[in-house]
Design a protein around this motif. Structure first.
Motif, PDB file in Angstrom:
ATOM      1  N   ASP A  83       6.945   7.094 -15.962  1.00  0.00           N
ATOM      2  CA  ASP A  83       5.523   7.400 -16.137  1.00  0.00           C
ATOM      3  C   ASP A  83       4.691   6.126 -16.095  1.00  0.00           C
ATOM      4  O   ASP A  83       3.624   6.083 -15.463  1.00  0.00           O
ATOM      5  CB  ASP A  83       5.296   8.120 -17.466  1.00  0.00           C
ATOM      6  N   PHE A  84       5.179   5.080 -16.758  1.00  0.00           N
ATOM      7  CA  PHE A  84       4.449   3.811 -16.767  1.00  0.00           C
ATOM      8  C   PHE A  84       4.492   3.137 -15.392  1.00  0.00           C
ATOM      9  O   PHE A  84       3.533   2.477 -14.986  1.00  0.00           O
ATOM     10  CB  PHE A  84       5.007   2.887 -17.840  1.00  0.00           C
ATOM     11  N   ILE A  85       5.601   3.314 -14.679  1.00  0.00           N
ATOM     12  CA  ILE A  85       5.684   2.795 -13.312  1.00  0.00           C
ATOM     13  C   ILE A  85       4.656   3.493 -12.425  1.00  0.00           C
ATOM     14  O   ILE A  85       3.925   2.846 -11.647  1.00  0.00           O
ATOM     15  CB  ILE A  85       7.106   2.980 -12.739  1.00  0.00           C
ATOM     16  N   ALA A  86       4.578   4.820 -12.528  1.00  0.00           N
ATOM     17  CA  ALA A  86       3.604   5.571 -11.730  1.00  0.00           C
ATOM     18  C   ALA A  86       2.184   5.110 -12.044  1.00  0.00           C
ATOM     19  O   ALA A  86       1.374   4.877 -11.133  1.00  0.00           O
ATOM     20  CB  ALA A  86       3.757   7.068 -11.998  1.00  0.00           C
TER      21      ALA A  86
ATOM     22  N   ASP B 244       0.855  -1.195   0.000  1.00  0.00           N
ATOM     23  CA  ASP B 244       0.000   0.000   0.000  1.00  0.00           C
ATOM     24  C   ASP B 244       0.890   1.244   0.000  1.00  0.00           C
ATOM     25  O   ASP B 244       0.977   1.971   0.987  1.00  0.00           O
ATOM     26  CB  ASP B 244      -0.921  -0.021   1.223  1.00  0.00           C
ATOM     27  N   PHE B 245       1.553   1.463  -1.134  1.00  0.00           N
ATOM     28  CA  PHE B 245       2.449   2.616  -1.219  1.00  0.00           C
ATOM     29  C   PHE B 245       1.641   3.914  -1.190  1.00  0.00           C
ATOM     30  O   PHE B 245       0.618   4.040  -1.870  1.00  0.00           O
ATOM     31  CB  PHE B 245       3.280   2.570  -2.501  1.00  0.00           C
ATOM     32  N   LYS B 246       2.134   4.864  -0.434  1.00  0.00           N
ATOM     33  CA  LYS B 246       1.462   6.152  -0.315  1.00  0.00           C
ATOM     34  C   LYS B 246       2.046   7.209  -1.248  1.00  0.00           C
ATOM     35  O   LYS B 246       1.404   8.231  -1.515  1.00  0.00           O
ATOM     36  CB  LYS B 246       1.545   6.658   1.128  1.00  0.00           C
ATOM     37  N   ALA B 247       3.280   6.973  -1.709  1.00  0.00           N
ATOM     38  CA  ALA B 247       3.930   7.973  -2.561  1.00  0.00           C
ATOM     39  C   ALA B 247       5.059   7.312  -3.343  1.00  0.00           C
ATOM     40  O   ALA B 247       5.494   6.193  -3.032  1.00  0.00           O
ATOM     41  CB  ALA B 247       4.467   9.133  -1.722  1.00  0.00           C
TER      42      ALA B 247
ATOM     43  N   HIS C  69       1.245   2.226 -13.232  1.00  0.00           N
ATOM     44  CA  HIS C  69       1.076   0.858 -12.751  1.00  0.00           C
ATOM     45  C   HIS C  69       0.766   0.830 -11.258  1.00  0.00           C
ATOM     46  O   HIS C  69      -0.005  -0.023 -10.795  1.00  0.00           O
ATOM     47  CB  HIS C  69       2.343   0.056 -13.045  1.00  0.00           C
ATOM     48  N   LEU C  70       1.353   1.755 -10.509  1.00  0.00           N
ATOM     49  CA  LEU C  70       1.132   1.812  -9.065  1.00  0.00           C
ATOM     50  C   LEU C  70      -0.098   2.635  -8.692  1.00  0.00           C
ATOM     51  O   LEU C  70      -0.412   2.783  -7.506  1.00  0.00           O
ATOM     52  CB  LEU C  70       2.372   2.388  -8.373  1.00  0.00           C
ATOM     53  N   GLY C  71      -0.779   3.173  -9.689  1.00  0.00           N
ATOM     54  CA  GLY C  71      -1.985   3.939  -9.422  1.00  0.00           C
ATOM     55  C   GLY C  71      -1.739   5.389  -9.067  1.00  0.00           C
ATOM     56  O   GLY C  71      -2.634   6.056  -8.523  1.00  0.00           O
ATOM     57  N   PHE C  72      -0.554   5.909  -9.390  1.00  0.00           N
ATOM     58  CA  PHE C  72      -0.219   7.299  -9.109  1.00  0.00           C
ATOM     59  C   PHE C  72      -0.328   8.142 -10.381  1.00  0.00           C
ATOM     60  O   PHE C  72      -0.172   7.620 -11.490  1.00  0.00           O
ATOM     61  CB  PHE C  72       1.206   7.427  -8.558  1.00  0.00           C
ATOM     62  N   PRO C  73      -0.551   9.440 -10.241  1.00  0.00           N
ATOM     63  CA  PRO C  73      -0.464  10.329 -11.406  1.00  0.00           C
ATOM     64  C   PRO C  73       0.994  10.485 -11.831  1.00  0.00           C
ATOM     65  O   PRO C  73       1.902  10.069 -11.108  1.00  0.00           O
ATOM     66  CB  PRO C  73      -1.038  11.646 -10.887  1.00  0.00           C
ATOM     67  N   PHE C  74       1.228  11.077 -12.997  1.00  0.00           N
ATOM     68  CA  PHE C  74       2.594  11.337 -13.424  1.00  0.00           C
ATOM     69  C   PHE C  74       3.295  12.205 -12.375  1.00  0.00           C
ATOM     70  O   PHE C  74       2.705  13.134 -11.822  1.00  0.00           O
ATOM     71  CB  PHE C  74       2.624  12.064 -14.769  1.00  0.00           C
ATOM     72  N   LEU C  75       4.567  11.911 -12.124  1.00  0.00           N
ATOM     73  CA  LEU C  75       5.323  12.660 -11.125  1.00  0.00           C
ATOM     74  C   LEU C  75       5.695  14.050 -11.630  1.00  0.00           C
ATOM     75  O   LEU C  75       6.183  14.203 -12.746  1.00  0.00           O
ATOM     76  CB  LEU C  75       6.608  11.915 -10.760  1.00  0.00           C
ATOM     77  N   SER C  76       5.490  15.037 -10.783  1.00  0.00           N
ATOM     78  CA  SER C  76       5.927  16.396 -11.096  1.00  0.00           C
ATOM     79  C   SER C  76       7.390  16.554 -10.723  1.00  0.00           C
ATOM     80  O   SER C  76       7.857  16.022  -9.714  1.00  0.00           O
ATOM     81  CB  SER C  76       5.096  17.422 -10.311  1.00  0.00           C
ATOM     82  N   ALA C  77       8.117  17.276 -11.554  1.00  0.00           N
ATOM     83  CA  ALA C  77       9.504  17.591 -11.231  1.00  0.00           C
ATOM     84  C   ALA C  77       9.551  18.472  -9.994  1.00  0.00           C
ATOM     85  O   ALA C  77       8.719  19.370  -9.822  1.00  0.00           O
ATOM     86  CB  ALA C  77      10.171  18.298 -12.403  1.00  0.00           C
TER      87      ALA C  77
END
Length: 387
Positions: free
Chosen positions: A82-85, A34-37, A87-95
């Motif tokens: 982006d695909f990892i994010a 259950d990753f939070k971030a 896959h984990l259910g996260f939005p694209f990471l912001s710089a």
């Protein structure tokens, strides 16, 4: 003893299905974490906007395939991170340094193009970016400390909805894709007798920063090794001077430069050894080593079978007879202006600009690594907290 053995043997014959079900229950894979971030560290292979925000932004055709505009990524579309994010259910990471329209609720990306593990104040590491791995970790520490201040107040304010909670950092996954530029620097000094020592020093510096992140509360580490740098099309003789004589063994069966890939393999071997050592030092942490070299090399070796053109071909840019005009740039060569555009169908190419991968290639690679096929231990990224 004999009676017990006989009873066990009879049970296997009479009730085989029961034993199979028990065995399946025993080896059941762990539940997803259950990753939070998600926090990422790296170079241009996973930079989602740092260099574009800090310096000059990219221009079309970068970003043309998925985003339909430049978005700070060295590709025509999405990157592996982006695909990892996704896959984990996260939005694209912001710089981390992107201040416009960003949300860090589910993590942040500290990766920056041209970044190295080593400090760049020594002869072998000239050029590049100020955002070395050490600086990226320092930025993470500042980010963690500053966001914590907002939650030390009596109640949340409107800003806190866009930043991680203090408890999220220990429950986050930390991903790493850095080292390629360090190896490129070592290769550029190929005559160095001390290249082996430099590679060891690079890995030692990586180890120090991982240890520091553990001190800061990181517990799940997803560590990519470096890819086959000798297979980058700009390194291949086909895009350099014609008719050059090559000694036997200079190239492998895919046209990749052997000695450059050997440098990457040496780095990867030492990196894996240090990951194994870190596991013994930190039994409370999970450290996954991901063999990106093998994943990328598998794609390159099977390009035609997987629906791609020859892996030496470059979608965007001009690379002939040793002249290199990179994607979105222009130059005068033999009195003629060269303004290279992109290919008609980037989805058929592995290489976007001679150095970085297309979205299609990134998608192919990401699908192969997230399920644990190239991981040690062989856990999917969604289960990587259990190692």
């Amino acid at each position: 003893m004999k009676m017990r053995f006989l009873a066990h043997f009879v049970a296997l014959i009479l009730f085989p299905c029961w034993f199979v079900s028990v065995r399946a229950e025993e080896i059941k894979s762990p539940q997803p974490c259950d990753f939070k971030a998600l926090f990422n560290f790296g170079d241009s292979n996973s930079d989602t906007g740092c260099m574009a925000s800090a310096f000059y932004p990219e221009i079309l055709p970068y970003g043309e395939t998925f985003f339909h505009e430049p978005v700070g990524r060295a590709s025509d579309g999405r990157l592996i991170i982006d695909f990892i994010a996704q896959h984990l259910g996260f939005p694209f990471l912001s710089a981390y340094i992107d201040s416009i329209g960003t949300s860090y609720r589910h993590g942040a990306n500290f990766a920056a193009g041209s970044s190295t593990i080593m400090r760049q104040n020594r002869t072998v590491f000239q050029g590049g970016t100020p955002f070395t791995f050490e600086i990226q970790v320092a930025q993470f520490n500042q980010f963690k400390n500053r966001t914590a201040k907002f939650f030390n107040q009596e109640k949340e304010n409107s800003f806190t909805k866009d930043i991680p909670r203090p408890e999220d950092y220990a429950k986050a996954i930390y991903t790493f894709d850095i080292g390629q530029n360090d190896i490129a620097a070592v290769i550029s000094q190929s005559g160095m007798e001390y290249s082996h020592a430099v590679i060891s020093e690079i890995v030692d510096n990586f180890t120090s920063q991982v240890q520091y992140l553990h001190e800061l509360g990181a517990r799940t580490f997803w560590i990519h090794n470096t890819g086959p740098i000798g297979c980058l099309p700009v390194a291949m003789p086909v895009h350099n001077a014609k008719n050059q004589s090559l000694v036997a063994g200079y190239l492998d069966l895919n046209g990749c430069v052997n000695y450059q890939n050997d440098m990457a393999r040496e780095f990867n071997k030492k990196l894996k050894n240090t990951v194994v050592k870190l596991r013994s030092h930190y039994p409370d942490a999970s450290l996954i080593y991901v063999d990106m070299f093998s994943a990328k090399y598998e794609l390159i070796s099977n390009a035609n079978k997987e629906g791609f053109v020859d892996p030496s071909k470059i979608c965007c840019g001009y690379h002939e007879n040793g002249h290199h005009v990179y994607c979105s740039n222009r130059a005068i060569i033999n009195g003629k202006e060269i303004v290279p555009g992109s290919c008609d169908d980037p989805s058929k190419y592995i290489s976007w600009d001679g150095v970085h991968y297309t979205e299609a290639a990134n998608y192919w690679i990401a699908n192969r690594i997230v399920n644990g096929s190239f991981s040690d231990p062989p856990l999917s990224i969604a289960q990587s907290c259990h190692a």
